[in-house]
Design a protein around this motif. Structure first.
Motif, PDB file in Angstrom:
ATOM      1  N   UNK A   4      37.864 -31.702 -28.641  1.00  0.00           N
ATOM      2  CA  UNK A   4      37.648 -30.587 -29.631  1.00  0.00           C
ATOM      3  C   UNK A   4      36.285 -29.776 -29.494  1.00  0.00           C
ATOM      4  N   UNK A   5      36.191 -28.690 -28.803  1.00  0.00           N
ATOM      5  CA  UNK A   5      34.902 -28.074 -28.662  1.00  0.00           C
ATOM      6  C   UNK A   5      34.290 -27.621 -29.831  1.00  0.00           C
ATOM      7  N   UNK A   6      35.033 -27.146 -30.731  1.00  0.00           N
ATOM      8  CA  UNK A   6      34.509 -26.460 -31.969  1.00  0.00           C
ATOM      9  C   UNK A   6      34.114 -27.381 -33.101  1.00  0.00           C
ATOM     10  N   UNK A   7      33.580 -28.482 -32.613  1.00  0.00           N
ATOM     11  CA  UNK A   7      32.813 -29.414 -33.643  1.00  0.00           C
ATOM     12  C   UNK A   7      31.545 -29.867 -33.788  1.00  0.00           C
ATOM     13  N   UNK A   8      31.112 -29.861 -35.038  1.00  0.00           N
ATOM     14  CA  UNK A   8      29.484 -29.986 -34.839  1.00  0.00           C
ATOM     15  C   UNK A   8      28.871 -30.865 -33.941  1.00  0.00           C
ATOM     16  N   UNK A   9      29.823 -32.177 -34.047  1.00  0.00           N
ATOM     17  CA  UNK A   9      29.371 -33.187 -33.289  1.00  0.00           C
ATOM     18  C   UNK A   9      29.196 -32.832 -31.658  1.00  0.00           C
ATOM     19  N   UNK A  10      30.456 -32.323 -31.213  1.00  0.00           N
ATOM     20  CA  UNK A  10      30.391 -31.949 -29.977  1.00  0.00           C
ATOM     21  C   UNK A  10      29.425 -31.075 -29.479  1.00  0.00           C
ATOM     22  N   UNK A  11      28.858 -30.211 -30.351  1.00  0.00           N
ATOM     23  CA  UNK A  11      28.070 -29.083 -29.986  1.00  0.00           C
ATOM     24  C   UNK A  11      26.722 -29.841 -29.807  1.00  0.00           C
ATOM     25  N   UNK A  12      26.326 -30.704 -30.862  1.00  0.00           N
ATOM     26  CA  UNK A  12      25.376 -31.257 -30.680  1.00  0.00           C
ATOM     27  C   UNK A  12      25.231 -32.379 -29.235  1.00  0.00           C
ATOM     28  N   UNK A  13      26.314 -33.109 -29.177  1.00  0.00           N
ATOM     29  CA  UNK A  13      26.363 -33.830 -27.647  1.00  0.00           C
ATOM     30  C   UNK A  13      25.915 -32.960 -26.648  1.00  0.00           C
ATOM     31  N   UNK A  14      26.507 -31.768 -26.567  1.00  0.00           N
ATOM     32  CA  UNK A  14      26.390 -30.915 -25.378  1.00  0.00           C
ATOM     33  C   UNK A  14      24.778 -30.493 -25.112  1.00  0.00           C
ATOM     34  N   UNK A  15      24.455 -30.176 -26.230  1.00  0.00           N
ATOM     35  CA  UNK A  15      23.059 -29.810 -26.642  1.00  0.00           C
ATOM     36  C   UNK A  15      22.270 -30.827 -26.063  1.00  0.00           C
ATOM     37  N   UNK A  16      22.126 -32.059 -26.552  1.00  0.00           N
ATOM     38  CA  UNK A  16      21.429 -33.114 -25.995  1.00  0.00           C
ATOM     39  C   UNK A  16      21.503 -33.456 -24.463  1.00  0.00           C
ATOM     40  N   UNK A  17      22.991 -33.080 -24.073  1.00  0.00           N
ATOM     41  CA  UNK A  17      23.050 -33.326 -22.661  1.00  0.00           C
ATOM     42  C   UNK A  17      22.476 -32.125 -21.952  1.00  0.00           C
ATOM     43  N   UNK A  18      22.326 -31.008 -22.274  1.00  0.00           N
ATOM     44  CA  UNK A  18      21.663 -29.832 -21.733  1.00  0.00           C
ATOM     45  C   UNK A  18      20.005 -30.147 -21.498  1.00  0.00           C
ATOM     46  N   UNK A  19      19.580 -30.543 -22.726  1.00  0.00           N
ATOM     47  CA  UNK A  19      18.228 -31.036 -22.888  1.00  0.00           C
ATOM     48  C   UNK A  19      17.605 -32.167 -21.882  1.00  0.00           C
ATOM     49  N   UNK A  30      16.592 -29.887 -36.386  1.00  0.00           N
ATOM     50  CA  UNK A  30      15.257 -30.530 -35.812  1.00  0.00           C
ATOM     51  C   UNK A  30      15.663 -30.248 -34.509  1.00  0.00           C
ATOM     52  N   UNK A  31      16.972 -30.767 -34.099  1.00  0.00           N
ATOM     53  CA  UNK A  31      17.018 -30.778 -32.409  1.00  0.00           C
ATOM     54  C   UNK A  31      16.588 -29.461 -31.652  1.00  0.00           C
ATOM     55  N   UNK A  32      17.015 -28.370 -32.600  1.00  0.00           N
ATOM     56  CA  UNK A  32      16.887 -27.014 -32.116  1.00  0.00           C
ATOM     57  C   UNK A  32      15.538 -26.901 -31.691  1.00  0.00           C
ATOM     58  N   UNK A  33      14.837 -27.308 -33.055  1.00  0.00           N
ATOM     59  CA  UNK A  33      13.227 -27.170 -33.073  1.00  0.00           C
ATOM     60  C   UNK A  33      12.599 -27.842 -31.850  1.00  0.00           C
ATOM     61  N   UNK A  34      12.961 -29.117 -31.352  1.00  0.00           N
ATOM     62  CA  UNK A  34      12.633 -29.647 -30.287  1.00  0.00           C
ATOM     63  C   UNK A  34      12.804 -28.878 -29.095  1.00  0.00           C
ATOM     64  N   UNK A  35      14.143 -28.119 -28.943  1.00  0.00           N
ATOM     65  CA  UNK A  35      14.265 -27.567 -27.766  1.00  0.00           C
ATOM     66  C   UNK A  35      13.392 -26.208 -27.720  1.00  0.00           C
ATOM     67  N   UNK A  36      13.122 -25.618 -28.826  1.00  0.00           N
ATOM     68  CA  UNK A  36      12.255 -24.459 -28.651  1.00  0.00           C
ATOM     69  C   UNK A  36      10.775 -24.774 -28.492  1.00  0.00           C
ATOM     70  N   UNK A  37      10.303 -26.159 -28.802  1.00  0.00           N
ATOM     71  CA  UNK A  37       9.211 -26.611 -28.510  1.00  0.00           C
ATOM     72  C   UNK A  37       9.202 -26.796 -26.837  1.00  0.00           C
ATOM     73  N   UNK A  38      10.214 -27.126 -26.404  1.00  0.00           N
ATOM     74  CA  UNK A  38      10.132 -27.227 -24.739  1.00  0.00           C
ATOM     75  C   UNK A  38      10.140 -25.983 -24.110  1.00  0.00           C
ATOM     76  N   UNK A  39      10.581 -24.983 -24.773  1.00  0.00           N
ATOM     77  CA  UNK A  39      10.665 -23.675 -24.100  1.00  0.00           C
ATOM     78  C   UNK A  39       9.380 -23.000 -24.565  1.00  0.00           C
ATOM     79  N   UNK A  40       8.472 -23.733 -25.202  1.00  0.00           N
ATOM     80  CA  UNK A  40       7.127 -23.289 -25.806  1.00  0.00           C
ATOM     81  C   UNK A  40       7.089 -22.078 -26.572  1.00  0.00           C
ATOM     82  N   UNK A  41       8.402 -21.915 -27.032  1.00  0.00           N
ATOM     83  CA  UNK A  41       8.682 -20.753 -28.279  1.00  0.00           C
ATOM     84  C   UNK A  41       8.290 -21.344 -29.547  1.00  0.00           C
TER      85      UNK A  41
END
Lengths: 762, 590
Positions: free
Chosen positions: B321-336, B363-374
Motif C-alpha cells: 500500500x503506497x498511500x500509508x504514512x509508514x510506507x512514505x516514511x520508509x521510502x523517505x528513509x531509503x532516499x535519505x 522531525x525526519x523532514x527537518x533532518x532532510x532539510x538540514x542535509x540540503x542546507x535549507x
C-alpha cells in the motif's frame, strides 16, 4: 499508532512542506459581524438626508468598528444607537430581511453593495472603499458550501441578537449547565476588567459570542497591546488575561509569530525568565520562516532576523542581570553581524555592549565614544543620541565641565525634535533634571521636571494615552518628590508618591526608583525630627534596594545613636565601595560624615584635611550643593578651632547659594552657624558694638528658627531657642529670654533624653 | 512515598502477572466473544484482539463459545440493526443513525450514537478543507459532540450505559477536552468490559506520568498486563515494559505479533539496535504484509546503513500500500540513505499530508532539510514537530544542530538544554552541549558536559576524545593522558570498528606524554602502536628514534661514560627492539 479516532484530515495549509499562514492571499474574510457592518455602511451611503452631527459621529465610529474584534449583534446595534438612533432600525431591518429569507437575499446584498458606493463620497481608495472591496473579494472567493455556511452563521448571529442573551433553547440550556463548571471563559468579565473600560476590552471576557480574530483584527490587537506595554503598562491588559488571549490567538493560528513576541514582552513584564526565553526563541524561529520565504531581499532578510534574534537574547539576559550569558550572546551577535557586514546591526550590538559594560560597572567611555562616532557615520540618529546621553551620564559623574555636558545634550535635542524621537526627548529632559540636581541647582531641576511632565507626548494622539509611564517619567517624578521634601512640603510629597504608586505598581520594572525615593524621604524626615527609632526600619529597606546607600544611612543612624566606632567602620566600608564604583557624590558624603565623626570626638583639626580633600573633589566635579555643604563644615570646624572671623567669612560666602538653592534644613543650619559665629564674635567686639552684634545674632537665629519650624526639625529648634535665650540674657531682655527658655524647656522634655545639647553641632 | 521506592514498586509490578494466564484456553474464549461483539458494533479495535487470538492454539469445536443469546429487545431491533449496520459499513452514518433512532437495545443504541459521532467527525474533516479563513481552522468543531455528551451524561447518571457506550462517552469527553472526566469514564468502561482494548488504549493516551497511573484503580484482568506494558513504553520506562512483555511471552503468548512488535519498538527506544532488528525480521517473517511499525524498522536499518535491506523493505511496502504514512516514511528513509534528500523530503511531506500529526515525519523532514542546507525550512519542520509534541527531544536537538550550523553556538545552547532535559541520560545531547560550550570558550562547562556524557554511557564514543583534547588545549597533560588511556581501552574493549576512531591521535599524544615524563618503555610502546596507523606512522618512527637516542644517551651517561655519543645512533637500527607484549595499560588506569 494513534487512536483510530484521530482525524486524518488533509491540511490545506501545507504545500511543499512549507506551511503558509495565508494561502488565499487575503488577510480578512467575511463574518456575520462584517456583513452587519457592511449593511451599516450601505445604509449610511444610501440615506442622504442625515443630521450633520449624526453623520459625524457615525463617521468617527467606522474605524474602530472596522479594526476591532467582532462584536455581537446587540453590541453593534447599541454602539450605533448611541450615535444615530434611526440608523439602528435600518440596519436591523436589512439584516433580518437577509437572514429570515433565502440564501439568495445575501447574494443579492453583495451584488448591490458596490452600486451604493459608486456615486457616494466613499472613494475606492478610502478606508471604507478599501474595506468594502476587500470584503467583496473575500466573498467572491468563497465556494458554495462556504457561502452556505456563512449564511447559516448569519442567521444564528441575527437570532442571538433577537432574544435576551441567556435564554437558549432547552437543549442548549442543559448543555450550558453542564459546561458551566469547566468553562471559566463563559463567565463574563470580572470587575477588574471593567475599569479598563474600552470598547475592545469589555467584550473580551465573554467567549461564546466571539469567533477567532481575523488576521487584521489580531494584528491590531497585538499592536495596540504592545504599544500600551511600552508606554502605559497600566492601561494594557493584565498579564494573565493577556497571556490567555495570546494563547487563544495561537491556538487558532500557530503560525502567527507576532503573538509569541508579545508573549515575550508580557512575560518579561512579570519577570518570568522561562516563558520569556521560550517565546522569544519561538518568535524568531517563526520569523526566520517568514524571512525565508523572501519578500524582496530573500536570504538577506533571513540572516538579518538571525542576527537580531541573538541580539534580542542578549538583551533578555541583560535585563535579567545574567551578564555572562548576555556577554556570550552579544559576542555571537557581533560575530555573525561582522560576517554579514551588517553595520546597522553592529551598531546596535555596540550600543548594547557599552550598556552591558556599564551595568557590570566597568569603564565604557571609549566604547561609547566609538559607538557614537560610528552611529553618526551610518546616520543612525537614535543610537547616536543614545550614546551621547550615556556619555553625558558618565561624564557627569566623572566631573566633565557642565557646559560641555549641557551643550552635548542640547545638540542631541535638536536631532530628537527633527526626527521626532519623543522617547529620547523624554530621556534628555529627565537627564538634564538629574544633572541640575547633581550640581545642586534645585530650581533648574524643578523647571526641567515640570517641562517633561507638562509636555504632551508626541504619540499621545494615537490611543489617547495621557500619561506615559516610562523610566524618564518615574525619574522626574522622584526628583520632584525629593525637591518637595527638601522644602518640607510633605503633603505634596505624599501625593506624588501616591501617583507614582498608581503609575508604577510594585511588580513593574521601574517601581524600585520610587520605592527608594520614598524610603529616603521617610528616613530624612524621621532623622530630622529626632525620631531615630522610626528611621531604623527604613535603613534595612533602603539597603535591600541599594546596598551602598543603605550602608551610608546606617552609618548616619549609628552616629545619631552615639555608636561612633560602628559608624566609623561602616563609613570606611562605604568609602571603599564608592571608590570601586566611582561614585564621587557618595565619596564626598562619606568624607563629610567622617569629619562629623571626628567632631564628635573633638578631633577638629583631624577633620580639616578630610574636608579640604572633599572641597577639591566638589570643585572638580561641579557639585555646588555638596561644595557649600563642605564649606559649612569647614566653617564649623574653624569656629570650633577658635577662628570665628574666618568661619563667618566662609559662611557669608556660601550663604547666597545656600539660600537660593539649598534645602530648608541646610538654610537653617547655615543661618544657625552664622548666628553662632556672630555671637562668638560679639564677645570679642568692643563694648559699644557688642549689643548691636548680639542683636544681629538674635535676628539670624530667628530666621533659622523659621526654617526649622517649617521642617519640624525639633532638635535644632531646641538649640536655636537655647542660644536665643542666652543671647537675650546678655541683652537683658528678660521677657524674651523667659519665653525662649520656656520653649526650650518644652522641646527638651519632648525629645529623647539621650541627645544632649550640642549633639547637633551643625 | 519517595521516588526510589516508587520505582521499586513499579519494578515489582512489572515482574508479576495476573494469575489468569494459567488458562490460555479461557483467554482465547473471551477473545473470540469480544471480537464478535466489537464487530457487531462496527469497532475496528477488534483487530488487535484477533491478532492475539490467532496466536493462541485453536479450540476444539465444542469449546468454541456460542454467540451471545439475543434478548427480546435485540430481536425487536434486529431488522433495523441489520439495515443500519450495512449503511454504517458503507460510511453513510447519518442514514444509519436515522434508521436506528427508535431502537431500544444496548447494541442498537451504541451503534446509533457511534454513527452520529462518526458523522460529526466526518463533517468536521470535510469542513476543515473549506473553512472560511485560515484562522478559523482551529475553530472547526465536531458539532455533534455537545449533543452526544448531553444525552450520554443523562444515560450515564441513570446507570444505563454498558461498557461500549461508556467507551464512546469517554471518547466524546476527550474530544471536548474534558480530560479529567474522560479518564474517570474510561476507567469505568474498563471495569464494565475489561476485554475491550479500545478503552484501555484511550486511557493510555491520557496518562501523563507514573503518579497518575498509580492513582487509577483498574480492574484485575489479564488485559491489564498488556495495558501496563503499553503504558510503560509510552512513559519511556523501557526496562519495566520489556520485563512485562517478557513475562507475557513466557506465559505462552510467544507467537503474538503484537507482543513481538511492541518489544521491538521498546528495544528501538533504548537504542538496542541488534535486538530490535532481530525482532523486526522475525515479525516480517510471521506477518509479511504488515505495515504497522515498519517505519520504526526502517529507522533501525537507516542507523545501521543497511541499504539493500531498506530498499527491499521499501519495495515491499509500496507493493502492499503506497498511500500509508509508514510506507512514505520508509521510502523517505531509503532516499535519505541514498543521499537523495530532495526526494526524501518529498516523501516525508506526503506522509504529513496523509497525517499532519505524524510526529516522526516532521522531525525526519527537518533532518532532510538540514542535509540540503535549507536551514529555514528545517527550523520550521522541527518547530512543527515540537508543536505536535513538546517532548520530542529529536526536534529540539535538531533545532540546536541547525543553529550550530548557522554558527550560533550560544543560541543553540537553549535547544540542546531542552533536549537534554527530556533525555537526561543521552550522551549525544551532552556532547553537543559540550561542543557549544567549547566554542564559547567555556571550558569548565564543556569539561563537565563531556565527563557527564562519558559517565552516562557514551553512544558515539566521542566524549572522552573531546575531553582529552580539551585538557590538551588547557595544558592539563595528566588529565589529558588519562582520558586518552580510558578512550583507547574503551575503543578496544567494544570490539567493533568505528570509522571516526582516533586511536592514532591518542597514541601519538600518549607517546609524547610518556616521553616527556621519561617513561621510555611506555613511550616506545605507544610509538610502536602508532606505526600501525597510516597517519601517525612517521611520527611514531620519529618518536622511536628520539627514545632510543635518549636511552643511549642516558645509558652512556650513567653506565659507560667513556663511550663517545657519536657512535651510538647507528647501533640503534641494528639492535632489535625489545619485544613488547600487546598493549597493556592496566597499570596506569586511574
Amino acid at each position: 499508532m494513534a487512536s483510530v479516532h484521530e482525524s486524518l484530515y488533509f491540511n490545506p495549509m501545507i504545500s511543499n512542506g512549507v506551511v503558509q499562514a495565508n494561502i488565499f492571499g487575503i488577510k480578512d474574510w467575511v463574518t456575520p459581524y462584517k456583513i452587519a457592518l457592511l449593511a451599516l455602511l450601505h445604509e449610511m451611503s444610501t440615506t442622504k438626508p442625515m443630521a450633520l452631527l449624526d453623520r459625524r459621529r457615525l463617521n468617527k465610529l467606522i474605524l474602530p468598528l472596522q479594526q476591532g474584534p467582532d462584536l455581537t449583534f446587540e453590541q453593534l446595534l447599541s454602539t450605533v444607537e448611541e450615535c444615530c438612533a434611526p440608523m439602528v432600525n435600518a440596519v436591523k431591518l436589512r439584516l433580518f430581511l437577509m437572514a429570515d429569507r433565502e440564501l439568495q437575499d445575501m447574494e443579492h446584498f453583495f451584488a448591490i453593495l458596490p452600486n451604493a458606493f459608486s456615486d457616494s463620497e466613499a472613494y475606492k481608495t478610502s478606508v471604507v472603499g478599501l474595506y468594502m472591496r476587500q470584503m467583496l473579494l473575500a466573498y467572491n472567493k468563497l465556494s458554495f458550501s462556504q457561502v452556505y455556511k456563512l449564511y447559516k452563521t448569519l442567521q444564528q448571529y441575527c437570532r442571538q441578537g433577537q432574544r435576551p442573551p441567556r435564554d437558549f433553547s432547552t437543549l442548549a440550556a442543559e448543555d450550558m449547565e453542564l459546561t458551566s463548571n469547566d468553562d471559566p471563559g463563559a463567565d463574563p468579565m470580572d470587575g477588574e476588567e471593567l475599569d479598563a473600560g474600552s470598547l475592545h476590552q469589555s467584550d473580551l471576557g465573554c467567549d461564546e459570542a466571539r469567533g477567532p480574530l481575523s488576521q487584521k483584527q489580531a494584528e491590531y490587537f497585538l499592536a495596540r497591546q504592545a504599544y500600551l506595554l511600552k508606554n502605559d503598562e497600566n492601561k494594557a491588559m493584565r498579564p494573565a488575561t493577556l497571556q490567555e488571549e495570546l494563547n487563544n490567538i495561537l491556538k487558532f493560528n500557530p503560525d502567527f509569530a507576532e503573538a509569541h513576541y508579545l508573549s515575550y514582552l508580557n512575560s518579561v513584564r512579570v519577570q518570568d525568565l522561562y516563558i520569556s526565553t521560550h517565546s522569544l526563541l519561538h518568535y524568531f524561529d517563526r520569523l526566520i520562516l517568514c524571512g525565508g520565504e523572501g519578500k524582496s531581499n530573500g536570504d538577506e532578510g533571513y540572516g538579518r532576523s538571525l542576527r537580531y534574534a541573538v541580539l534580542n537574547l542578549a538583551t533578555l539576559h541583560c535585563r535579567f542581570g545574567h551578564y555572562q550569558q548576555a556577554d556570550l550572546a552579544l559576542q555571537e551577535a557581533i560575530r555573525i553581524a561582522q560576517e554579514a557586514n551588517d553595520h546597522v546591526c553592529l551598531q546596535h550590538c555596540l550600543s548594547w555592549l557599552y550598556t552591558l559594560e556599564q551595568m557590570k560597572g566597568s569603564d565604557s567611555v571609549t566604547l561609547t565614544e566609538d559607538s557614537v562616532k560610528m552611529a553618526a557615520h551610518f546616520c543612525l540618529p537614535y543610537l547616536a543620541s543614545l550614546g551621547v546621553q550615556s556619555l553625558v551620564q558618565q561624564g557627569a559623574t566623572q566631573g566633565i565641565p557642565a557646559n560641555r555636558l549641557l551643550d552635548a545634550l542640547r545638540g542631541t535635542d535638536v536631532v530628537h525634535w527633527k526626527q521626532s524621537l519623543s522617547e529620547l526627548v523624554e530621556i534628555s529632559l529627565a537627564q538634564t533634571a538629574s544633572i541640575w540636581r547633581l550640581y545642586g541647582k534645585s530650581t533648574m531641576a524643578q523647571q526641567q521636571v515640570q517641562l517633561l511632565l507638562g509636555m504632551a507626548s508626541l504619540e499621545s494622539v494615537n490611543y489617547g494615552v495621557q500619561q506615559n509611564n516610562t523610566e524618564p517619567f518615574a525619574i522626574a517624578l522622584c526628583h520632584l518628590a525629593e525637591l518637595h521634601a527638601d522644602q518640607g512640603l510633605y503633603g505634596a510629597v505624599g501625593d506624588i508618591i501616591k501617583h507614582l504608586k498608581q503609575q508604577f505598581p510594585s511588580h513593574t520594572q521601574h517601581s524600585k526608583l520610587w520605592m527608594l525615593c520614598d524610603l529616603k524621604i521617610q528616613f530624612e524626615k524621621a532623622m530630622n525630627s529626632g525620631k531615630f527609632h522610626l528611621a531604623e526600619p527604613h535603613v534595612t529597606a533602603i539597603g535591600a534596594l541599594d546596598s551602598m546607600e543603605g550602608l551610608y544611612r546606617k552609618a548616619q543612624l549609628l552616629r545619631a545613636l552615639n555608636q561612633m566606632s560602628e559608624a566609623s567602620k561602616i563609613l570606611q566600608q562605604v568609602q571603599q565601595l564608592g571608590v570601586k564604583k566611582r561614585n564621587t557624590e557618595m565619596i564626598i558624603r562619606v568624607m563629610l560624615a567622617t569629619a562629623e565623626l571626628h567632631w564628635d570626638s573633638s578631633g577638629f583639626s583631624a577633620s580639616l584635611p578630610l574636608l579640604l580633600q572633599a572641597l577639591t573633589l566638589t570643585h572638580t566635579h561641579n557639585l555646588q550643593s555638596l561644595e557649600s555643604e563642605t564649606i559649612l563644615h569647614l566653617a564649623f570646624t574653624q569656629l570650633m578651632l577658635g577662628v570665628p572671623e574666618q568661619a563667618l567669612a566662609l559662611v557669608q560666602a556660601v550663604l547666597e547659594s545656600v539660600l537660593a538653592h539649598g534645602a530648608l534644613l541646610k538654610k537653617g543650619r547655615a543661618l544657625l552657624l552664622m548666628a553662632r559665629c556672630q555671637a562668638v564674635l560679639a564677645t570679642s567686639a568692643p563694648e559699644e558694638l557688642r549689643l548691636g552684634k548680639v542683636e544681629m545674632a538674635v535676628q539670624t537665629l530667628a530666621e533659622a528658627a523659621v526654617f526649622f519650624t517649617q521642617l519640624g526639625c525639633k532638635p535644632r529648634l531646641r538649640d536655636v531657642y537655647y542660644l536665643q535665650a542666652r543671647l537675650y540674657h546678655t541683652l537683658g531682655n528678660v521677657q524674651e529670654r523667659n519665653k525662649c527658655a520656656l520653649l526650650f524647656r518644652l522641646l527638651n522634655q519632648e525629645l529623647p533624653p539621650g541627645s544632649s545639647i550640642a549633639a547637633t553641632p551643625l | 512515598m519517595t521516588h526510589s521506592s516508587s520505582l521499586e514498586d513499579t519494578r515489582n509490578m512489572a515482574a508479576t502477572l495476573s494469575g489468569e494466564f494459567a488458562d490460555l484456553a479461557q483467554i482465547k474464549k473471551q477473545l473470540i466473544s469480544v471480537i464478535a461483539q466489537c464487530k457487531e458494533r462496527g469497532l475496528v479495535h477488534s483487530v488487535k484482539a484477533s491478532e492475539l487470538a490467532f496466536s493462541l492454539p485453536s479450540l476444539p469445536l465444542d469449546e468454541v463459545p456460542p454467540a451471545l443469546p439475543l434478548t427480546e429487545e435485540d430481536a425487536l431491533d434486529l431488522d433495523a440493526l441489520c439495515l443500519a449496520k450495512s449503511y454504517f459499513d458503507l460510511k453513510e452514518y447519518d442514514r444509519a443513525a436515522y434508521f436506528l433512532r427508535g431502537c431500544r437495545s444496548q447494541k442498537a443504541y451504541f451503534l446509533y450514537m457511534y454513527s452520529r459521532y462518526l458523522s460529526g467527525e466526518k463533517k468536521k474533516d470535510d469542513e476543515t478543507v473549506d473553512s472560511l479563513g485560515p484562522l478559523e481552522k482551529g475553530q472547526v468543531r465536531n458539532e455533534a459532540l455537545r449533543e452526544l455528551r448531553v444525552e450520554l451524561s443523562k444515560k450515564h447518571s441513570a446507570g444505563e450505559l454498558d461498557g461500549f457506550a461508556l467507551y464512546l462517552y469517554g471518547v466524546v469527553l476527550r474530544k471536548l477536552d474534558l480530560l479529567k472526566e474522560a479518564v474517570n469514564i474510561f476507567v469505568a468502561a474498563t471495569h464494565a468490559l475489561p476485554l475491550h482494548w479500545g478503552a484501555w488504549l484511550e486511557l493510555c493516551n491520557l496518562i501523563t506520568n507514573t503518579e497518575m497511573l498509580k492513582s487509577l484503580s483498574l480492574p484485575d484482568c489479564w488485559v491489564r498486563d498488556f495495558f501496563m506494558a503499553h503504558v510503560y513504553t509510552e512513559l519511556q520506562m523501557i526496562k519495566e515494559a520489556l520485563q512485562k512483555y517478557q513475562s507475557l511471552t513466557e506465559a505462552g503468548l510467544t507467537k503474538s505479533t503484537y507482543i513481538i512488535s511492541q518489544i521491538a519498538v521498546a528495544y528501538h527506544n533504548i537504542r538496542d539496535i541488534d535486538q530490535a532488528l532481530g525482532l523486526f525480521n522475525e515479525l516480517r517473517e510471521q506477518d509479511p504484509f504488515r505495515i504497522e511499525n515498519m517505519d520504526t524498522f526502517s529507522n533501525l536499518l537507516y542507523v545501521r546503513s543497511m541499504k539493500p535491506e531498506l530498499s527491499y523493505l521499501a519495495h515491499n511496502l509500496v507493493e502492499i500500500d503506497k498511500y500509508r504514512v509508514e510506507t512514505c516514511c520508509v521510502i523517505g528513509n531509503y532516499y535519505s540513505l541514498r543521499s537523495q534528500h530532495e526526494k526524501a523530503a518529498l516523501y516525508f511531506q506526503r506522509a504529513l499530508k496523509l497525517n499532519p500529526r505524524c510526529l516522526g515525519a516532521w522531525t525526519l523532514m527537518g533532518h532532510e532539510y538540514m542535509e540540503m542546507k535549507n536551514t529555514s525550512a528545517a527550523i520550521q519542520a522541527y518547530r512543527h514537530a515540537i508543536e505536535v509534541n513538546k517532548r520530542d527531544y529529536r526536534a529540539w536537538y535538531g533545532l540546536g544542530q541547525t543553529y550550530e550550523i548557522l554558527k550560533m553556538p550560544f543560541y543553540s545552547l537553549y535547544y540542546y538544554r531542552k533536549a537534554h532535559q527530556l533525555r537526561p541520560n543521552d550522551s549525544r545531547m551532552l556532547v553537543a552541549l559540550g561542543e557549544c560550550y567549547e566554542k564559547l570558550s567555556q571550558q569548565i562547562e564543556a569539561k563537565k558536559c563531556y565527563w557527564r556524557a562519558y559517565s552516562v554511557g557514551d553512544v558515539e564514543r566521542m566524549a572522552l576524545l573531546k575531553l582529552a583534547k580539551l585538557h590538551e588545549q588547557l595544558n592539563e597533560s595528566d588529565d589529558a593522558a588519562q582520558c586518552y588511556i580510558i578512550y583507547i581501552q574503551d575503543i578496544f574493549s567494544c570490539g567493533e570498528q568505528l570509522e571516526h576512531a582516533e586511536v592514532s591521535t591518542a597514541l601519538r599524544y600518549l607517546g609524547q606524554y610518556y616521553f616527556k615524563n621519561k617513561l621510555y618503555d611506555e613511550a616506545s610502546l605507544c610509538a610502536q602502536r602508532c606505526c600501525d596507523y597510516n597517519d601517525a606512522r612517521e611520527e611514531g618512527k620519529a618518536l622511536l628514534r628520539q627514545i632510543s637516542a635518549v636511552r643511549e644517551q642516558g645509558e652512556s651517561s650513567s653506565t659507560d661514560l667513556s663511550l663517545p655519543i657519536v657512535f651510538n645512533p647507528l647501533s640503534n637500527t641494528t639492535t632489535p627492539v625489545r619485544r613488547v607484549a600487546p598493549l597493556d595499560l592496566s597499570s596506569v588506569t586511574p
